[in-house]
Design a protein around this motif. Structure first.
Motif, short mmCIF file in Angstrom:
data_model
loop_
_atom_site.label_atom_id
_atom_site.label_comp_id
_atom_site.label_asym_id
_atom_site.label_seq_id
_atom_site.Cartn_x
_atom_site.Cartn_y
_atom_site.Cartn_z
N ALA A 2 -5.11 -11.74 -32.01
CA ALA A 2 -5.99 -10.74 -31.40
C ALA A 2 -6.12 -9.55 -32.35
N GLN A 3 -7.17 -8.79 -32.14
CA GLN A 3 -7.30 -7.55 -32.90
C GLN A 3 -6.86 -6.38 -32.03
N LEU A 4 -6.15 -5.46 -32.61
CA LEU A 4 -5.78 -4.23 -31.90
C LEU A 4 -6.11 -3.05 -32.80
N THR A 5 -6.45 -1.93 -32.14
CA THR A 5 -6.59 -0.72 -32.93
C THR A 5 -5.18 -0.16 -33.20
N PHE A 6 -5.14 0.71 -34.16
CA PHE A 6 -3.90 1.40 -34.53
C PHE A 6 -3.31 2.09 -33.29
N ARG A 7 -4.19 2.76 -32.49
CA ARG A 7 -3.67 3.48 -31.32
C ARG A 7 -3.18 2.51 -30.26
N GLU A 8 -3.86 1.37 -30.09
CA GLU A 8 -3.38 0.36 -29.13
C GLU A 8 -2.06 -0.24 -29.59
N ALA A 9 -1.91 -0.34 -30.90
CA ALA A 9 -0.68 -0.92 -31.44
C ALA A 9 0.54 -0.03 -31.16
N ILE A 10 0.31 1.27 -31.05
CA ILE A 10 1.43 2.17 -30.73
C ILE A 10 2.02 1.77 -29.37
N ALA A 11 1.15 1.71 -28.37
CA ALA A 11 1.61 1.35 -27.02
C ALA A 11 2.18 -0.07 -27.01
N HIS A 12 1.53 -0.96 -27.75
CA HIS A 12 1.99 -2.35 -27.82
C HIS A 12 3.41 -2.41 -28.39
N GLY A 13 3.63 -1.69 -29.47
CA GLY A 13 4.95 -1.69 -30.11
C GLY A 13 6.01 -1.05 -29.22
N LEU A 14 5.65 0.04 -28.56
CA LEU A 14 6.61 0.69 -27.66
C LEU A 14 6.95 -0.23 -26.50
N ALA A 15 5.93 -0.87 -25.94
CA ALA A 15 6.16 -1.76 -24.79
C ALA A 15 7.04 -2.93 -25.18
N GLN A 16 6.81 -3.48 -26.37
CA GLN A 16 7.64 -4.60 -26.85
C GLN A 16 9.12 -4.22 -26.82
N GLU A 17 9.43 -3.00 -27.26
CA GLU A 17 10.84 -2.58 -27.32
C GLU A 17 11.36 -2.16 -25.95
N MET A 18 10.51 -1.54 -25.13
CA MET A 18 10.96 -1.09 -23.81
C MET A 18 11.26 -2.28 -22.89
N ARG A 19 10.53 -3.38 -23.11
CA ARG A 19 10.80 -4.58 -22.28
C ARG A 19 12.13 -5.20 -22.64
N ARG A 20 12.54 -5.13 -23.88
CA ARG A 20 13.77 -5.81 -24.27
C ARG A 20 15.00 -4.93 -24.14
N ASP A 21 14.82 -3.60 -24.03
CA ASP A 21 15.99 -2.72 -24.03
C ASP A 21 15.79 -1.56 -23.05
N PRO A 22 16.51 -1.59 -21.92
CA PRO A 22 16.32 -0.53 -20.91
C PRO A 22 16.81 0.84 -21.38
N SER A 23 17.52 0.91 -22.49
CA SER A 23 17.96 2.22 -22.97
C SER A 23 16.87 2.94 -23.76
N VAL A 24 15.75 2.25 -23.99
CA VAL A 24 14.62 2.90 -24.68
C VAL A 24 13.81 3.70 -23.65
N VAL A 25 13.73 5.01 -23.88
CA VAL A 25 13.02 5.90 -22.97
C VAL A 25 12.10 6.79 -23.80
N MET A 26 11.06 7.29 -23.16
CA MET A 26 10.09 8.10 -23.90
C MET A 26 9.92 9.46 -23.26
N ILE A 27 9.85 10.49 -24.10
CA ILE A 27 9.48 11.81 -23.60
C ILE A 27 8.47 12.46 -24.53
N GLY A 28 7.68 13.35 -23.95
CA GLY A 28 6.69 14.07 -24.74
C GLY A 28 5.66 14.71 -23.83
#
Lengths: 325, 330
Positions: A2-28
């Motif tokens: 599939a094609q993703l934009t750079f900005r979509e890839a940010i969320a994609h990459g974060l989601a990939q890690e958040m699904r595998r590790d519950p200690s990954v949290v985001m703030i901002g």
């Protein structure tokens, strides 16, 4: 694929890690329901909820202090600093606290955290919302500095940064947010400190970072038409730095040009020039040339900003002139 | 008044800790004069009751975040004297093998999460630890000590708002010793009680306590820590106290009026507590024995610290990264 934009890839990459590790949290700021001012976190609030994707006040010291305190007590926070220019209001936490505490305590504490930030120009935002600050981070011992140039690398380097046990400054070139690339299926995991070679040539090596990589590649196409065959190295990670790939690719062509978005003085290219001069001097067929933004604050007007940041045209002209002199 | 056995045991321990902090700092000062302690140092002489009283209200799993004036807080968490003194002397048997120094004392195994030397930073860092406890569902509490001068820096205000909106299990303890380095805090602060008055702005109850009364400190700290542990959010305690010396090694503290110094020395927390314990049924012999035991501990720590070797060159390039090394390139 599939094609993703750079900005979509940010969320994609974060989601990939958040699904595998519950200690990954985001703030901002505005990362939750708003999905981030650059829409880099769209969908994460819906999938992971307000406890793991947490909005903060406009308090950069608190955001990064919280990330630090959480990282030293068992979490893997990903903090967002909306514009990298804002590092100037929280640099104490980055440079004095996060970067130094492991060394000062003789290794008692670790900081597995990532600080994401929108970096660089091209959006006509003026001097306080357009800076390329990778050199601020690169010069502080204790920080890793990662700058992806395409959507696929965003995912792989994000995963590597989140899983890394050390603090990583993850700079997202704002100018690249709408750019697209092919994304392979399944998990993507890169290794920090590995440069890539998206183009190989025989005559000169262009070493570029972040938003300058696609420009270097475009310049290489034009240069090929003029009979100059270029290698392009995508540095990807300033710390750790893949000097072996850079030395090899520069030695192979005998010429090195850096393409840097940062203002001239103390840019990462100066450090690379020093390393290449010390370690590959006799492989060089000509001077190392740095192509950078001039040493000025960035202007807002498009006509002026386009003159400031290295353009495809300027890269081509500089390389042609230097190769022919 | 008579006390129960457990009461008096607890109170004698509060006395012992204060005496230990006092005698340790005196020894650190002496070793400065011998040029065995290098660099700078910020002694906590006179402020022992705050450190002892709050630490006694904490569980071993709770976290302390302290400032560069952190010797008291480190020792009060049970960190032995020898590694602390050796750290001040730059020895390999120091708490951080000599890599941190006086201003950065840290002992994670004792819940001593660091001494921070840039004003304000550790308030927001303590918020992060508290957030981590909240997220992970542990009942740990972060306790963050700082001085009156800190109340005028931005991070103080960011931390209070942050802790309040997220209802974090963090207890802020301002040791108000009246002086921001060399300047009277009241001369450069818009409100009378620099921490407590600001607490109101963030929806927190202003809590002011006599920081030279260890029992009073223990009481308010216990209440605040219990609240935090129960999920009721942060607290701000302002403890009024006084440092007996100057700001740091370089400062004789001459800017302080003689009568003010005299008045506060008359309220020295340790003699005050000594008198109270006698009035409450402790014996002079018990208190003397405590003092002797502390002096023996300080003497032993001095000998052990002096016997420590300088850190070896192998430590220089160690522990920038979690892999133990400092490599930045291949």
């Amino acid at each position: 694929m599939a094609q993703l934009t750079f900005r979509e890839a940010i969320a994609h990459g974060l989601a990939q890690e958040m699904r595998r590790d519950p200690s990954v949290v985001m703030i901002g700021e505005d990362i939750g329901a708003a999905g981030g001012v650059f829409k880099g976190t769209v969908g994460l609030f819906e999938e992971f909820g307000p406890v793991r994707v947490r909005d903060t006040p406009i308090s950069e010291q608190a955001i990064l202090g919280a990330a630090m305190g959480a990282a030293m007590t068992g979490l893997r926070p990903v903090a967002e600093v909306m514009f990298s220019d804002f590092f100037a209001v929280c640099w104490d936490i980055v440079a004095n606290e996060i970067a130094k505490s492991r060394y000062m305590t003789n290794g008692q504490v670790s900081f597995p955290l990532v600080i994401r930030s929108g970096n660089g120009g091209g959006l006509r935002f003026g001097a306080q919302h357009s800076q390329s600050v990778e050199n601020w981070a690169m010069m502080v011992p204790g920080l890793k500095v990662v700058v992806p140039s395409n959507a696929r690398d965003v995912i792989g380097l994000m995963a590597a940064a989140i899983r890394d046990p050390d603090p990583v400054i993850f700079l997202e070139a704002k100018a690249l947010y709408p750019t697209k690339s092919e994304i392979p299926e399944g998990e993507i995991l890169d290794t920090l400190g590995t440069a890539t070679v998206p183009r190989s040539g025989a005559d000169a090596t262009l070493v570029a970072l972040g938003a300058m990589v696609p420009r270097a590649l475009a310049a290489a196409e034009e240069l090929a038409e003029q009979g100059i065959d270029c290698t392009v190295v995508d540095v990807r990670s300033l710390v750790p730095l893949d000097t072996q790939t850079i030395l090899r690719e520069v030695s192979a062509t005998g010429r090195m040009f850096t393409v840097e978005e940062n203002p001239r003085l103390c840019g990462w290219g100066a450090e690379l020039s020093s390393i290449v001069t010390e370690e590959a001097f006799y492989d060089l067929d000509g001077p190392i040339v740095r192509i950078t933004t001039p040493h000025i604050p960035l202007p807002a007007a498009d006509a002026l900003e386009d003159l400031a940041i290295p353009s495809v045209e300027r890269i081509v002209e500089t390389v042609v002139k230097s190769m022919n002199s | 008044m008579t006390m129960t056995t457990s009461h008096i045991t607890a109170k004698l321990e509060l006395y012992r800790v204060q005496v230990a902090l006092r005698e340790f700092e005196r020894r650190a000062h002496d070793l400065f004069l011998e040029n065995l302690v290098k660099g700078t140092s910020h002694l906590g002489l006179g402020q022992e009751a705050v450190a002892a009283g709050v630490a006694a209200a904490m569980r071993p799993t709770d976290w302390t975040f302290a400032t560069y004036r952190g010797h008291n807080h480190t020792l009060a968490r049970g960190v032995p004297m020898t590694p602390v003194l050796a750290e001040l002397m730059g020895r390999s048997n120091g708490l951080m093998a000599g890599k941190g120094g006086s201003m950065h004392l840290t002992s994670v195994e004792h819940g001593m999460m660091g001494s921070y030397a840039i004003i304000g930073a550790h308030l927001v860092i303590a918020c992060g630890a508290a957030w981590s406890a909240q997220y992970r569902g542990t009942d740990q509490v972060a306790v963050c000590f700082f001085g009156d001068g800190t109340t005028n820096i931005g991070a103080f205000h960011e931390a209070l708002n942050f802790a309040a909106i997220w209802k974090l299990p963090v207890v802020f303890v301002c040791e108000n010793n009246l002086y921001m380095e060399y300047t009277r805090t009241s001369d450069i602060t818009a409100v009378e009680h620099p921490a407590a008055d600001r607490a109101r702005a963030y929806g927190l109850e202003p809590i002011i306590v006599d920081g030279n009364d260890v029992d009073a400190v223990f009481e308010v700290a216990s209440t605040a820590i219990d609240r935090a542990r129960a999920g009721e959010g942060p607290s701000m305690i302002e403890a009024k106290t006084y440092r007996h010396g100057g700001h740091s090694r370089a400062d004789p503290g001459k800017y302080r009026p003689d009568e003010e110094v005299k008045a506060w020395l008359a309220r020295d927390p340790i003699p005050m507590y000594h008198s109270r314990l006698l009035a409450e049924g402790a014996s002079e012999e018990q208190l003397v024995a405590i003092h002797h035991a502390v002096m023996a501990e300080v003497d032993l720590a001095t000998e052990e610290a002096k016997a420590g070797t300088p850190p070896g060159p192998e430590l220089l390039m160690k522990d920038v990264w979690a892999d133990g090394g400092s490599q930045w390139r291949n």
